[in-house]
Design a protein around this motif. Structure first.
Motif, PDB file in Angstrom:
ATOM      1  N   GLU A  12      20.738  -4.809  20.006  1.00 22.01           N
ATOM      2  CA  GLU A  12      21.416  -4.975  18.718  1.00 22.01           C
ATOM      3  C   GLU A  12      22.082  -6.346  18.606  1.00 22.01           C
ATOM      4  O   GLU A  12      21.977  -7.012  17.570  1.00 22.01           O
ATOM      5  CB  GLU A  12      22.437  -3.859  18.514  1.00 22.01           C
ATOM      6  N   GLU A  16      21.136  -9.324  16.015  1.00 23.42           N
ATOM      7  CA  GLU A  16      22.116  -9.934  15.103  1.00 23.42           C
ATOM      8  C   GLU A  16      22.010 -11.458  15.137  1.00 23.42           C
ATOM      9  O   GLU A  16      22.138 -12.119  14.101  1.00 23.42           O
ATOM     10  CB  GLU A  16      23.539  -9.499  15.476  1.00 23.42           C
ATOM     11  N   LEU A  19      18.889 -12.509  13.176  1.00 21.21           N
ATOM     12  CA  LEU A  19      19.178 -12.407  11.742  1.00 21.21           C
ATOM     13  C   LEU A  19      20.047 -13.562  11.262  1.00 21.21           C
ATOM     14  O   LEU A  19      19.739 -14.211  10.258  1.00 21.21           O
ATOM     15  CB  LEU A  19      19.862 -11.074  11.444  1.00 21.21           C
ATOM     16  N   SER A  44      11.664  -7.761  11.781  1.00 23.25           N
ATOM     17  CA  SER A  44      12.605  -6.858  11.113  1.00 23.25           C
ATOM     18  C   SER A  44      13.157  -5.825  12.092  1.00 23.25           C
ATOM     19  O   SER A  44      14.361  -5.577  12.140  1.00 23.25           O
ATOM     20  CB  SER A  44      11.909  -6.160   9.940  1.00 23.25           C
ATOM     21  N   LYS A  45      12.283  -5.230  12.873  1.00 25.22           N
ATOM     22  CA  LYS A  45      12.707  -4.209  13.847  1.00 25.22           C
ATOM     23  C   LYS A  45      13.570  -4.810  14.952  1.00 25.22           C
ATOM     24  O   LYS A  45      14.526  -4.186  15.408  1.00 25.22           O
ATOM     25  CB  LYS A  45      11.486  -3.506  14.432  1.00 25.22           C
ATOM     26  N   GLU A  47      15.527  -7.456  14.660  1.00 23.32           N
ATOM     27  CA  GLU A  47      16.833  -7.747  14.076  1.00 23.32           C
ATOM     28  C   GLU A  47      17.709  -6.499  13.979  1.00 23.32           C
ATOM     29  O   GLU A  47      18.931  -6.587  14.095  1.00 23.32           O
ATOM     30  CB  GLU A  47      16.672  -8.337  12.673  1.00 23.32           C
ATOM     31  N   LYS A  48      17.101  -5.362  13.784  1.00 24.62           N
ATOM     32  CA  LYS A  48      17.843  -4.104  13.654  1.00 24.62           C
ATOM     33  C   LYS A  48      18.081  -3.423  15.000  1.00 24.62           C
ATOM     34  O   LYS A  48      18.698  -2.364  15.054  1.00 24.62           O
ATOM     35  CB  LYS A  48      17.097  -3.160  12.721  1.00 24.62           C
ATOM     36  N   LEU A  50      15.789  -2.140  16.891  1.00 24.57           N
ATOM     37  CA  LEU A  50      14.915  -0.974  16.965  1.00 24.57           C
ATOM     38  C   LEU A  50      13.686  -1.186  17.822  1.00 24.57           C
ATOM     39  O   LEU A  50      12.919  -0.262  18.034  1.00 24.57           O
ATOM     40  CB  LEU A  50      14.452  -0.580  15.550  1.00 24.57           C
TER      41      LEU A  50
END
Length: 85
Positions: A12, A16, A19, A44-45, A47-48, A50
């Motif tokens: 995570e 961050e 991002l 995208s994943k 950055e989240k 995931l």
């Protein structure tokens, strides 16, 4: 904190930083993907927090974001997160 939760925390925090830098550069997911060899949906994943990834992905992202790889790991983790509970 157990190792699974600690790993998730690292993912995570790393995401961050991805991002933040992507926004600083004014890049969309697709624009960043064009600058490096990482699929836009994976970005995208990441950055989240995931998606786990390989070392080569770190290198590609740092290249696309125009930073040293170490900069993507520049975040604080509470030392208490490392203690055994």
């Amino acid at each position: 904190m157990d190792s699974i939760k600690l790993n998730q925390l690292y993912l995570e925090k790393f995401g961050e930083n991805i991002l933040k830098r992507r926004i600083e550069l004014g890049l969309s997911y697709r624009q960043l993907a064009q600058k490096c060899d990482v699929d836009f949906s994976a970005i995208s994943k990441i950055e989240k927090g995931l998606k786990s990834f390989e070392f080569s992905t770190i290198i590609e992202l740092s290249r696309g974001l125009e930073v040293h790889p170490r900069d993507l790991f520049n975040f604080d983790i509470d030392k208490n997160d490392f203690s055994q509970k």
